[in-house]
Design a protein around this motif. Structure first.
Motif, mmCIF file in Angstrom:
data_model
loop_
_atom_site.group_PDB
_atom_site.id
_atom_site.type_symbol
_atom_site.label_atom_id
_atom_site.label_comp_id
_atom_site.label_asym_id
_atom_site.label_seq_id
_atom_site.Cartn_x
_atom_site.Cartn_y
_atom_site.Cartn_z
ATOM 1 N N GLU A 96 0.647 -0.834 0.109
ATOM 2 C CA GLU A 96 -0.310 -0.039 -0.075
ATOM 3 C C GLU A 96 1.060 1.382 0.363
ATOM 4 O O GLU A 96 0.338 2.685 -1.124
ATOM 5 C CB GLU A 96 -0.510 0.183 0.822
ATOM 6 N N VAL A 149 1.008 3.958 -2.681
ATOM 7 C CA VAL A 149 0.716 5.653 -3.141
ATOM 8 C C VAL A 149 2.048 6.344 -3.153
ATOM 9 O O VAL A 149 2.220 7.289 -3.942
ATOM 10 C CB VAL A 149 0.490 5.388 -1.041
ATOM 11 N N ALA A 150 3.690 6.164 -2.427
ATOM 12 C CA ALA A 150 4.453 6.958 -3.771
ATOM 13 C C ALA A 150 4.130 6.789 -4.500
ATOM 14 O O ALA A 150 4.727 8.312 -5.427
ATOM 15 C CB ALA A 150 5.618 5.917 -2.507
ATOM 16 N N LYS A 151 3.953 5.689 -5.328
ATOM 17 C CA LYS A 151 3.789 5.834 -6.682
ATOM 18 C C LYS A 151 2.899 7.041 -7.508
ATOM 19 O O LYS A 151 3.625 7.680 -7.867
ATOM 20 C CB LYS A 151 3.717 4.648 -7.538
ATOM 21 N N THR A 152 1.921 6.944 -7.003
ATOM 22 C CA THR A 152 0.962 7.696 -7.502
ATOM 23 C C THR A 152 1.197 9.240 -6.354
ATOM 24 O O THR A 152 0.859 10.361 -7.459
ATOM 25 C CB THR A 152 -0.376 7.812 -6.501
ATOM 26 N N GLU A 153 1.269 9.197 -5.177
ATOM 27 C CA GLU A 153 2.499 11.230 -4.559
ATOM 28 C C GLU A 153 3.488 11.778 -5.440
ATOM 29 O O GLU A 153 4.455 11.056 -5.882
ATOM 30 C CB GLU A 153 2.800 10.793 -3.568
ATOM 31 N N GLN A 154 2.835 12.972 -5.497
ATOM 32 C CA GLN A 154 4.358 13.745 -6.298
ATOM 33 C C GLN A 154 5.512 13.986 -5.082
ATOM 34 O O GLN A 154 5.372 13.965 -4.334
ATOM 35 C CB GLN A 154 4.128 15.065 -7.005
ATOM 36 N N THR A 155 7.064 14.005 -5.372
ATOM 37 C CA THR A 155 8.070 14.457 -4.856
ATOM 38 C C THR A 155 9.082 15.383 -4.860
ATOM 39 O O THR A 155 8.382 16.243 -5.774
ATOM 40 C CB THR A 155 9.182 13.163 -4.801
ATOM 41 N N ARG A 156 7.924 16.758 -3.891
ATOM 42 C CA ARG A 156 8.790 17.568 -3.537
ATOM 43 C C ARG A 156 10.908 17.924 -3.560
ATOM 44 O O ARG A 156 11.602 17.178 -2.580
ATOM 45 C CB ARG A 156 8.245 18.464 -2.634
#
Length: 126
Positions: free
Chosen positions: A14, A18-25
């Motif tokens: 999970e 989530v990490a794949k869909t979230e953008q990284t700043r």
């Protein structure tokens, strides 16, 4: 015990989803405190920036040489955008509380004092 491992695996999957869909700043937040100054003179070519999460002089070393972006909105649209950027660079620490001195391509306008700046996490010196 085996069920516990499956539960961990499910939560890990999970987290990965989530990490794949979230953008990284690739930047951290900073605040513009004002210009470098003495008792009577202020030197507008150097700005003082407080970087979020940096509270001591030793923590500033990581940010030396990093790029800064002051982003503001203008009235007239240029190249399809009303946003403009003034780029700068972290030069050195200022005091012992994690404030840094920065120089920008053009001096920051007085309107920017109290505003936000993006502290980019590049160029890397690691």
């Amino acid at each position: 015990p085996r069920l516990l491992g499956l539960r961990r695996l499910a939560s890990l999957q999970e987290m990965v989803a989530v990490a794949k869909t979230e953008q990284t700043r690739l930047w951290t937040k900073g605040a513009i405190l004002g210009y470098k100054r003495g008792k009577t003179n202020q030197y507008t070519h150097t700005s003082l920036i407080k970087i979020d999460g940096v509270n001591e002089r030793t923590a500033v070393d990581f940010y030396l040489g990093k790029r800064l972006a002051y982003i503001y909105k203008a009235k007239r649209e240029v190249d399809g955008s009303k946003f403009r950027v003034i780029w700068g660079k972290v030069c050195r620490p200022h005091g012992n509380s994690g404030v840094v001195r920065a120089k920008f391509a053009k001096n920051l306008p007085p309107k920017s004092i109290g505003g936000r700046v993006r502290v980019m996490l590049y160029p890397s010196r690691v």
